[in-house]
Design a protein around this motif. Structure first.
Motif, PDB file in Angstrom:
ATOM      1  N   SER A   7       0.748  -1.355   0.044  1.00 35.63           N
ATOM      2  CA  SER A   7       0.101  -0.079   0.011  1.00 35.63           C
ATOM      3  C   SER A   7       0.847   1.150   0.095  1.00 35.63           C
ATOM      4  CB  SER A   7      -0.991  -0.099   1.259  1.00 35.63           C
ATOM      5  OG  SER A   7      -1.697   1.128   1.040  1.00 35.63           O
ATOM      6  N   GLY A   8       0.142   2.383  -0.616  1.00 33.10           N
ATOM      7  CA  GLY A   8       0.742   3.538  -0.541  1.00 33.10           C
ATOM      8  C   GLY A   8       0.060   4.254   0.672  1.00 33.10           C
ATOM      9  N   GLY A   9      -0.103   5.720   0.574  1.00 28.75           N
ATOM     10  CA  GLY A   9      -0.748   6.223   1.480  1.00 28.75           C
ATOM     11  C   GLY A   9      -2.148   6.291   1.646  1.00 28.75           C
ATOM     12  N   GLY A  33       4.025  -1.064   3.790  1.00 30.38           N
ATOM     13  CA  GLY A  33       3.899   0.105   3.317  1.00 30.38           C
ATOM     14  C   GLY A  33       4.911   0.612   2.572  1.00 30.38           C
ATOM     15  N   ASN A  34       4.833   1.603   1.634  1.00 30.82           N
ATOM     16  CA  ASN A  34       5.642   2.197   0.848  1.00 30.82           C
ATOM     17  C   ASN A  34       6.572   3.271   1.843  1.00 30.82           C
ATOM     18  OD1 ASN A  34       7.027   3.374  -1.468  1.00 30.82           O
ATOM     19  ND2 ASN A  34       5.444   5.277  -1.267  1.00 30.82           N
ATOM     20  N   ASP A  37       8.542   7.540  -0.599  1.00 32.91           N
ATOM     21  CA  ASP A  37       8.089   8.917  -0.393  1.00 32.91           C
ATOM     22  C   ASP A  37       8.625   9.583   0.800  1.00 32.91           C
ATOM     23  OD1 ASP A  37       6.271   7.807   0.927  1.00 32.91           O
ATOM     24  OD2 ASP A  37       4.662   9.054   0.339  1.00 32.91           O
ATOM     25  N   ASP A  49       3.677   8.204   3.880  1.00 29.30           N
ATOM     26  CA  ASP A  49       2.453   6.842   3.719  1.00 29.30           C
ATOM     27  C   ASP A  49       2.449   6.156   4.846  1.00 29.30           C
ATOM     28  OD1 ASP A  49       2.594   7.595   1.186  1.00 29.30           O
ATOM     29  OD2 ASP A  49       3.159   5.857   0.030  1.00 29.30           O
ATOM     30  N   SER A 203      -3.762   2.441  -4.943  1.00 25.02           N
ATOM     31  CA  SER A 203      -2.584   3.155  -4.771  1.00 25.02           C
ATOM     32  C   SER A 203      -1.877   3.558  -6.044  1.00 25.02           C
ATOM     33  CB  SER A 203      -1.511   2.821  -3.709  1.00 25.02           C
ATOM     34  OG  SER A 203      -2.074   2.434  -2.589  1.00 25.02           O
ATOM     35  N   ASN A 204      -0.929   4.461  -5.943  1.00 25.15           N
ATOM     36  CA  ASN A 204      -0.278   4.999  -7.285  1.00 25.15           C
ATOM     37  C   ASN A 204       0.448   3.930  -7.808  1.00 25.15           C
ATOM     38  OD1 ASN A 204       1.846   6.032  -9.043  1.00 25.15           O
ATOM     39  ND2 ASN A 204       0.743   7.980  -8.517  1.00 25.15           N
ATOM     40  N   SER A 208       3.975   4.349  -5.412  1.00 28.72           N
ATOM     41  CA  SER A 208       3.546   3.756  -4.251  1.00 28.72           C
ATOM     42  C   SER A 208       3.749   2.211  -4.388  1.00 28.72           C
ATOM     43  CB  SER A 208       2.239   3.967  -3.870  1.00 28.72           C
ATOM     44  OG  SER A 208       1.805   5.331  -3.600  1.00 28.72           O
ATOM     45  N   THR A 211       7.121   1.113  -6.334  1.00 33.52           N
ATOM     46  CA  THR A 211       8.638   1.460  -5.466  1.00 33.52           C
ATOM     47  C   THR A 211       8.524   0.081  -4.725  1.00 33.52           C
ATOM     48  OG1 THR A 211       7.406   2.744  -3.951  1.00 33.52           O
ATOM     49  CG2 THR A 211       8.570   3.716  -5.584  1.00 33.52           C
TER      50      THR A 211
END
Lengths: 326, 326
Positions: A7-9, A33-34, A37, A49, A203-204, A208, A211
């Motif tokens: 997951s991203g944020g 979690g990513n 960022d 995130d 997510s992106n 996200s 990466t």
């Protein structure tokens, strides 16, 4: 059932509140979690995130704004600006700041980001096991045009591109600084390979989920996972539901559509990372578009307008996973 | 006229606003601030006395409270407590926090505390040159009784004794950790020896002025100063005007009186550090008590009730210095 999500944020976090709400006794959910960022600001380690996940799942998020803490004030930020220190554009709230102070102090004392995140979650009780993708420093930098540079281009930290520039200039490339030397966090690979299903929230797909997949070993683990991998489109009706993902995708030659993102991920049976793909009802045509891509596509309502809608969306995701697991 | 003051935090800062207000064109005032009550909290370098001086002289102090920033909020502190990190008793405001963040970041980048203080003062424009007594780490620890310790005693950081314990237990000793290895900050010795007068505001004679004098070289510089050295009693009518200095002085065998503190400092002509001493009108008897001590004593109103009273008190200090300089 053991579930694992990448997951991203903000968007991912909201989806995961729905997924968490439909867990049954004995089920567990691990969230990877990513951290690409993440940014060092004013000598403090900020993990946007991880914090969005922690605050959202822990009930501390500002629901209206979508990021940062509820009942937030911005006095430290005002003062930092008054001292003339840069950057002034990052949304650093007073309550949020305490998280970064605790994290930075623990990192300085020798704890890993995984250990720090676990410690912070003792307070937030997110109801999931939250694992950073890596304990190593990985940073997304965005390549943009810069006429004043000899090369005509320069790279800026993702947060500068996203928060400061508001994704207003074309993306010429994405560089994941440090990713090649990074290792997955402890338990990350096991959580993926042993899961009954691996979920990819909306997510992106580049900054996200992309990466996370680039950390050496994680893409391979997703490909080798025993359970099905089901993703949820972050693109609805040809645009990002939230945020400015369109610019990023377009700039990298990825079609900004529900099926375009699925093709970007690719089918596990064909060298990619997903088996199933949920799109919004408006993007029903994606199912046909993906018929040659060996990705099982279902069209369902994909708007996370309230808790019930989000839970239904999560249930649709699990239903598709169950179908693919047979 | 070049003036140099040695100062602790709150009381000294208030006195110095008065002194600054009566400077004439061409005059300058250098303030050597105590740093022995500095403390590392949550990985951040906090300098209570330097900040009290900076905020008070820079117009940012909370006047009612006497310390910390005006229009302050306490959200980061609330959050730190919610995370369960210690200590919870230190008054760390959101605006104040930004100062510590900037300072810590600059120290981490290799700047000295003197350079950091100068940079922070670019914003605050205190109208004086503020110099830390030393760029080295010096910490006042207070020895207290502890039945659970093998020795029957233990030492706590001054801030813990002062802020947390509110000076409620007897002082058995004071230890200046690191002071023997410390060096005066750049320009500190010159500012003392070259001053037309050296002023000792009504700060704590042990944990504020005493620590400054213990930095190797500073006491010698005060003794060798070309200008007169004039102090202002922090004891009025047999008690500390502000704070809990009584406990400290009594615990160390120093008489809690205007003349007792003067005797503690001692006459420069007799191995001490002051030439003149201002006491409050209520302590007029101190002049007689000090007649054998070679300290010129004057009784004037010593209450800093408003700006005018404080300015008058500062003028009385300069008048005594002028008298002694003849």
């Amino acid at each position: 059932m053991h579930l694992t999500a990448l997951s991203g944020g903000i968007g991912g976090a909201r989806f995961l509140t729905g997924l968490r709400s439909i867990l049954r006794p004995g089920d567990d959910l691990t969230v990877i979690g990513n951290t690409a960022d993440d940014v060092w600001l004013f000598g403090l380690k900020v993990c946007p995130d991880l914090d969005s996940l922690m605050y959202t799942l822990g009930g501390g998020i500002d629901v209206e704004r979508g990021w940062g803490r509820a009942d937030e004030t911005w006095h430290a930020k005002e003062e930092l600006a008054a001292y003339g220190v840069e950057p002034t554009w990052f949304g650093l709230g007073d309550r949020d700041l305490a998280t970064h102070v605790v994290r930075t102090q623990m990192l300085g004392a020798g704890y890993t980001l995984t250990q720090v995140t676990e410690a912070l979650c003792v307070r937030w009780q997110p109801g999931v096991r939250l694992l950073p993708m890596s304990d190593d420093r990985v940073e997304t930098h965005i390549v943009i045009d810069d006429e004043s540079a000899a090369s005509g281009r320069r790279a800026v930290h993702f947060q500068e591109y996203w928060v400061h520039m508001r994704a207003s200039v074309p993306v010429r490339g994405v560089v994941e600084v440090g990713v090649e030397q990074s290792k997955p966090g402890p338990d990350v690979l096991d959580a993926i390979t042993a899961a009954d299903a691996v979920i990819v929230p909306p997510s992106n797909p580049i900054v996200s989920i992309g990466t996370i997949l680039e950390v050496p070993g994680i893409r391979e683990a997703v490909r080798a996972a025993t359970g099905p991998v089901v993703g949820v489109s972050p693109i609805v009706g040809g645009a990002a539901v939230r945020g400015m993902a369109d610019q990023l995708l377009g700039g990298l030659g990825i079609e900004v559509s529900a099926s375009g993102v699925a093709r970007h991920y690719g089918a596990r049976s064909n060298g990619g990372v997903v088996d199933g793909w949920l799109v919004d009802e408006r993007d029903r045509a994606a199912a046909d578009e993906l018929s040659d891509a060996q990705i099982a596509c279902r069209a369902v309502p994909l708007l996370m307008s309230d808790a019930d809608a989000t839970a239904t969306m999560a249930q649709d995701t699990l239903d598709l996973a169950a179908e693919l697991a047979r």
